[in-house]
Design a protein around this motif. Structure first.
Motif: not given
Length: 130
Positions: A25-40
């Protein structure tokens, strides 16, 4: 009974896999594109920490079709699989093998295998109480 199983689960691998989901989640949130996956991934960290009493279900069965259950969901799952799903599933598989060594660990090994499948293809699925 779910409370006892969840406490044993945390000790026998659930805590480590929840940390793995939070790192994803942290890695996904760092990349702005991955924010929907970060929440999941944060939701899945909670499920990975306390899986007994919950189950994964297709979102189309619960709420009907939406943007994550069609072609965009398939694309999202492919991206997730390449970026994070395979190593989270691998972590669950290793934990399952380690738990399957003992008879007491067999139910936990089965739960890790179910979570490994969820880790590979999570978009378009949701968590519901049993």
């Amino acid at each position: 009974m779910n409370l006892i199983l969840n406490v044993l689960w945390i000790v026998l691998g659930g805590a480590w896999m929840a940390v793995g989901w939070l790192i994803a989640a942290l890695i996904m949130a760092i990349s702005i594109v991955g924010i929907p996956w970060a929440r999941s991934a944060v939701v899945m960290a909670g499920y990975s920490l306390l899986p007994f009493g919950m189950r994964a279900a297709d979102r189309t069965e619960i709420t009907g079709p939406d943007i994550g259950t069609g072609a965009f969901g398939t694309l999202g799952n492919i991206l997730w699989l390449v970026l994070a799903g395979w190593w989270l599933a691998l972590g669950h598989l290793v934990s399952a093998v380690l738990n399957a060594v003992t008879i007491i660990g067999l139910p936990f090994a089965w739960a890790h295998l179910k979570l490994a499948g969820f880790a590979l293809w999570p978009v378009g699925r949701t968590l519901v109480p049993r």
